[in-house]
Design a protein around this motif. Sequence first.
Motif, PDB file in Angstrom:
ATOM      1  N   LEU A 287       3.447   0.053  13.677  1.00 44.93           N
ATOM      2  CA  LEU A 287       3.875  -0.223  12.308  1.00 44.93           C
ATOM      3  C   LEU A 287       3.205   0.669  11.273  1.00 44.93           C
ATOM      4  O   LEU A 287       3.826   1.099  10.305  1.00 44.93           O
ATOM      5  CB  LEU A 287       3.620  -1.693  11.982  1.00 44.93           C
ATOM      6  N   LEU A 288       1.945   0.975  11.483  1.00 42.28           N
ATOM      7  CA  LEU A 288       1.205   1.789  10.528  1.00 42.28           C
ATOM      8  C   LEU A 288       1.864   3.157  10.318  1.00 42.28           C
ATOM      9  O   LEU A 288       1.875   3.689   9.203  1.00 42.28           O
ATOM     10  CB  LEU A 288      -0.235   1.962  10.981  1.00 42.28           C
ATOM     11  N   LEU A 289       2.447   3.709  11.358  1.00 40.50           N
ATOM     12  CA  LEU A 289       3.105   5.015  11.243  1.00 40.50           C
ATOM     13  C   LEU A 289       4.271   4.999  10.258  1.00 40.50           C
ATOM     14  O   LEU A 289       4.587   6.010   9.640  1.00 40.50           O
ATOM     15  CB  LEU A 289       3.618   5.475  12.610  1.00 40.50           C
ATOM     16  N   PHE A 290       4.909   3.846  10.102  1.00 38.71           N
ATOM     17  CA  PHE A 290       6.066   3.758   9.213  1.00 38.71           C
ATOM     18  C   PHE A 290       5.658   3.749   7.740  1.00 38.71           C
ATOM     19  O   PHE A 290       6.498   3.937   6.867  1.00 38.71           O
ATOM     20  CB  PHE A 290       6.904   2.523   9.546  1.00 38.71           C
ATOM     21  N   PHE A 291       4.385   3.535   7.456  1.00 37.26           N
ATOM     22  CA  PHE A 291       3.924   3.518   6.075  1.00 37.26           C
ATOM     23  C   PHE A 291       3.405   4.871   5.606  1.00 37.26           C
ATOM     24  O   PHE A 291       3.162   5.065   4.426  1.00 37.26           O
ATOM     25  CB  PHE A 291       2.833   2.453   5.882  1.00 37.26           C
TER      26      PHE A 291
ATOM     27  N   ALA B  29       5.564   6.621   2.861  1.00 36.68           N
ATOM     28  CA  ALA B  29       5.438   5.943   1.569  1.00 36.68           C
ATOM     29  C   ALA B  29       4.094   6.264   0.922  1.00 36.68           C
ATOM     30  O   ALA B  29       4.014   6.503  -0.291  1.00 36.68           O
ATOM     31  CB  ALA B  29       5.590   4.438   1.753  1.00 36.68           C
ATOM     32  N   ALA B  30       3.042   6.286   1.713  1.00 33.91           N
ATOM     33  CA  ALA B  30       1.708   6.587   1.174  1.00 33.91           C
ATOM     34  C   ALA B  30       1.645   8.018   0.660  1.00 33.91           C
ATOM     35  O   ALA B  30       1.059   8.288  -0.391  1.00 33.91           O
ATOM     36  CB  ALA B  30       0.648   6.350   2.238  1.00 33.91           C
ATOM     37  N   VAL B  31       2.252   8.949   1.380  1.00 31.46           N
ATOM     38  CA  VAL B  31       2.269  10.343   0.939  1.00 31.46           C
ATOM     39  C   VAL B  31       3.132  10.487  -0.311  1.00 31.46           C
ATOM     40  O   VAL B  31       2.804  11.243  -1.230  1.00 31.46           O
ATOM     41  CB  VAL B  31       2.761  11.265   2.073  1.00 31.46           C
ATOM     42  N   GLY B  32       4.219   9.740  -0.375  1.00 32.48           N
ATOM     43  CA  GLY B  32       5.105   9.794  -1.534  1.00 32.48           C
ATOM     44  C   GLY B  32       4.455   9.335  -2.826  1.00 32.48           C
ATOM     45  O   GLY B  32       4.860   9.753  -3.914  1.00 32.48           O
ATOM     46  N   VAL B  33       3.448   8.495  -2.729  1.00 34.40           N
ATOM     47  CA  VAL B  33       2.735   8.026  -3.917  1.00 34.40           C
ATOM     48  C   VAL B  33       2.091   9.194  -4.657  1.00 34.40           C
ATOM     49  O   VAL B  33       1.947   9.164  -5.885  1.00 34.40           O
ATOM     50  CB  VAL B  33       1.679   6.967  -3.511  1.00 34.40           C
ATOM     51  N   MET B  34       1.739  10.232  -3.950  1.00 39.12           N
ATOM     52  CA  MET B  34       1.087  11.394  -4.574  1.00 39.12           C
ATOM     53  C   MET B  34       2.000  12.082  -5.596  1.00 39.12           C
ATOM     54  O   MET B  34       1.517  12.810  -6.454  1.00 39.12           O
ATOM     55  CB  MET B  34       0.657  12.407  -3.505  1.00 39.12           C
TER      56      MET B  34
END
Length: 126
Positions: free
Chosen positions: A70-74, A77-82
Motif C-alpha cells: 500500500l505504501l507504494l501507492f502513496f 501523491a507525496a511527490v506531487g505535493v512538491m
Amino acid sequence: MGKIKNLSIIVLQVAVLFFISLAMNFIAKWLHLPIPGTILGIIVLFILLKTNVIKLSWIEQGANWLLAELLLFFIPAAVGVMNYMSLLEHDGVRILLVVISSTVVVMASSGLVATRISKRKEHRVQ
C-alpha cells in the motif's frame, strides 16, 4: 513451480479487484453519481462478499498483496505535493496539524474497531 502458481493466483486476483474498480468507475461516471467509483467499488465488493457471491478465498491473496504494498501507492501523491510549495509555505503548519490529528483519529478508530472485531471472534469461538 509453486511460487509461479502462487504468483499467477495473486496476479489474477489483483486483476479481478482492478476490474471491479474499473467497472464501478465507469458506472459512477455513466450514471453521474456524486460518489467516486472506487468507493462504490468497495461497497459493491463488500456486498458481494457478505452475500457469498464472491468468496473471500477468490480475492484474499491479491488483496493481502495490495495491502502489503500500500505504501507504494502513496509515493506519487507525496511527490506531487512538491508542486505546491507556496501553499506549504503559507499554510504548512495548519496542514500538518490536520494531517497529524486525522492520523491519530484513524489510528484510534482502527484500533477500537479491530479490538471489537477480535472480541466478537473470541466470543464465537467459545
